[in-house]
Write a protein that holds these residues in place. Sequence first.
Motif, PDB file in Angstrom:
ATOM      1  N   ASP A  26       5.054   4.340  -9.122  1.00 31.65           N
ATOM      2  CA  ASP A  26       3.848   3.784  -8.434  1.00 31.65           C
ATOM      3  C   ASP A  26       3.908   3.836  -6.701  1.00 31.65           C
ATOM      4  O   ASP A  26       2.911   4.088  -6.101  1.00 31.65           O
ATOM      5  N   GLU A  27       5.292   3.461  -6.187  1.00 31.32           N
ATOM      6  CA  GLU A  27       5.394   3.499  -4.821  1.00 31.32           C
ATOM      7  C   GLU A  27       5.272   5.002  -4.226  1.00 31.32           C
ATOM      8  O   GLU A  27       4.991   4.926  -3.075  1.00 31.32           O
ATOM      9  N   HIS A 208       3.223   3.730  -1.139  1.00 30.71           N
ATOM     10  CA  HIS A 208       2.839   2.334  -1.164  1.00 30.71           C
ATOM     11  C   HIS A 208       3.797   1.352  -1.250  1.00 30.71           C
ATOM     12  O   HIS A 208       4.794   1.768  -2.083  1.00 30.71           O
ATOM     13  N   TYR A 210       3.943  -3.295  -2.185  1.00 33.19           N
ATOM     14  CA  TYR A 210       3.129  -3.925  -2.851  1.00 33.19           C
ATOM     15  C   TYR A 210       3.716  -5.488  -2.703  1.00 33.19           C
ATOM     16  O   TYR A 210       4.462  -5.984  -3.394  1.00 33.19           O
ATOM     17  N   SER A 237      -6.926  -4.363  -1.468  1.00 30.87           N
ATOM     18  CA  SER A 237      -6.720  -5.632  -2.369  1.00 30.87           C
ATOM     19  C   SER A 237      -7.758  -5.869  -3.478  1.00 30.87           C
ATOM     20  O   SER A 237      -8.944  -4.971  -3.295  1.00 30.87           O
ATOM     21  N   ASP A 270      -1.885  -3.696  -1.889  1.00 33.28           N
ATOM     22  CA  ASP A 270      -1.463  -2.306  -1.778  1.00 33.28           C
ATOM     23  C   ASP A 270      -1.473  -1.850  -0.377  1.00 33.28           C
ATOM     24  O   ASP A 270      -2.603  -1.515   0.223  1.00 33.28           O
ATOM     25  N   ARG A 272      -0.993   1.273   1.876  1.00 31.28           N
ATOM     26  CA  ARG A 272      -0.994   2.801   1.707  1.00 31.28           C
ATOM     27  C   ARG A 272      -0.553   3.169   2.910  1.00 31.28           C
ATOM     28  O   ARG A 272      -0.980   3.002   4.143  1.00 31.28           O
ATOM     29  N   PRO A 303       4.132  -3.853  -8.718  1.00 31.59           N
ATOM     30  CA  PRO A 303       3.333  -4.881  -8.196  1.00 31.59           C
ATOM     31  C   PRO A 303       2.910  -6.087  -9.342  1.00 31.59           C
ATOM     32  O   PRO A 303       2.638  -5.563 -10.480  1.00 31.59           O
ATOM     33  N   VAL A 307      -1.432  -2.806 -10.047  1.00 30.75           N
ATOM     34  CA  VAL A 307      -2.001  -2.098  -8.837  1.00 30.75           C
ATOM     35  C   VAL A 307      -3.208  -2.858  -8.544  1.00 30.75           C
ATOM     36  O   VAL A 307      -4.348  -2.734  -9.436  1.00 30.75           O
TER      37      VAL A 307
END
Length: 320
Positions: A26-27, A208, A210, A237, A270, A272, A303, A307
Amino acid sequence: MSRLTYIFILLLISTLGYSQPVPNVDENIPYLMTFGKDGETSWGDDDFSQTFFFLIPEGYDQPFFIRVFDPDTGGEIDEYKGDFDTRCVYEVFGGEGNWSDDAAKETSPIGNYKSGTLLASRAFAENPRYDNNWFTFGPFNPAQGEYTDVYKGHIFKIICEGVAGDDGNMYKYYLSTSATENRLIEGANAFAYEYSFRMHNDYEQVSHIYPYVEDGTVSVEINNFDWDDDGSIMVISVSRQGSDILTSNDDNWAEDVLRVMDEEIGTSFDFRFIKANPLVRNNNVVVNVRNQFGEALPFYSIPLGGVPKYRGEVEFIPID
């Protein structure tokens, strides 16, 4: 952190499941980054040391391993300056104080940041055997970690430190039940208080991180180092569609402060990282976040709470 926040974190961690690759999918971060101690900070590393923590849930009592991808400095992944001459040391710590010591949670390698009991150590220079390949630490017994009621589990620490040379070491971690394969530990997690990482060489790729907004947080100070004007950093957010923050130039820090909204308490931000077009190639960045008391906030690999998605305003339409 309040008792209610502790309980909330425990509930969230129990639902996360699979979160041991570092960086996580996810990152969307290519690699962690640590330079040799003789490196120039203008290449993107402010202190030549990086610390991560792994949480083993109390219900897991089998041996486990910490695997490092491309631990050496040399070959196709790492960043060279002249000839490869960098040596990095990886150290795994368990025992009391490895996480709870205040110095361990700081963002600079000062004081007693190597707190706890040293369980394993290995130095790597340029070594074709480990180029684009894995090295495994362990096995470790979960009971060798520091138990904490906060997370209802045992915490271990791994530090990668550049002890010689001026090249950049790019690497990844994986927490595994196997010495030879990447097998997940359900309910485990990974976190850090500062992230030093390599950006993509593709302006269409967004990375990303978190940070979790704990109970009692009024504002956060976002610090980033050596962004090199490579696009923008945006904060998303549950109540923020997108706020751009100040970004750093070459070899300096930038800081920005955001007021925390009530709806953001108990959720994750989050951050970015959106690259410029044309992009800056091989850009390395350091990021940390502190609350109004100056305490560093942890970044979780996945997170807490998922997310964050902007909730916006919901329009209710009456039914005839």
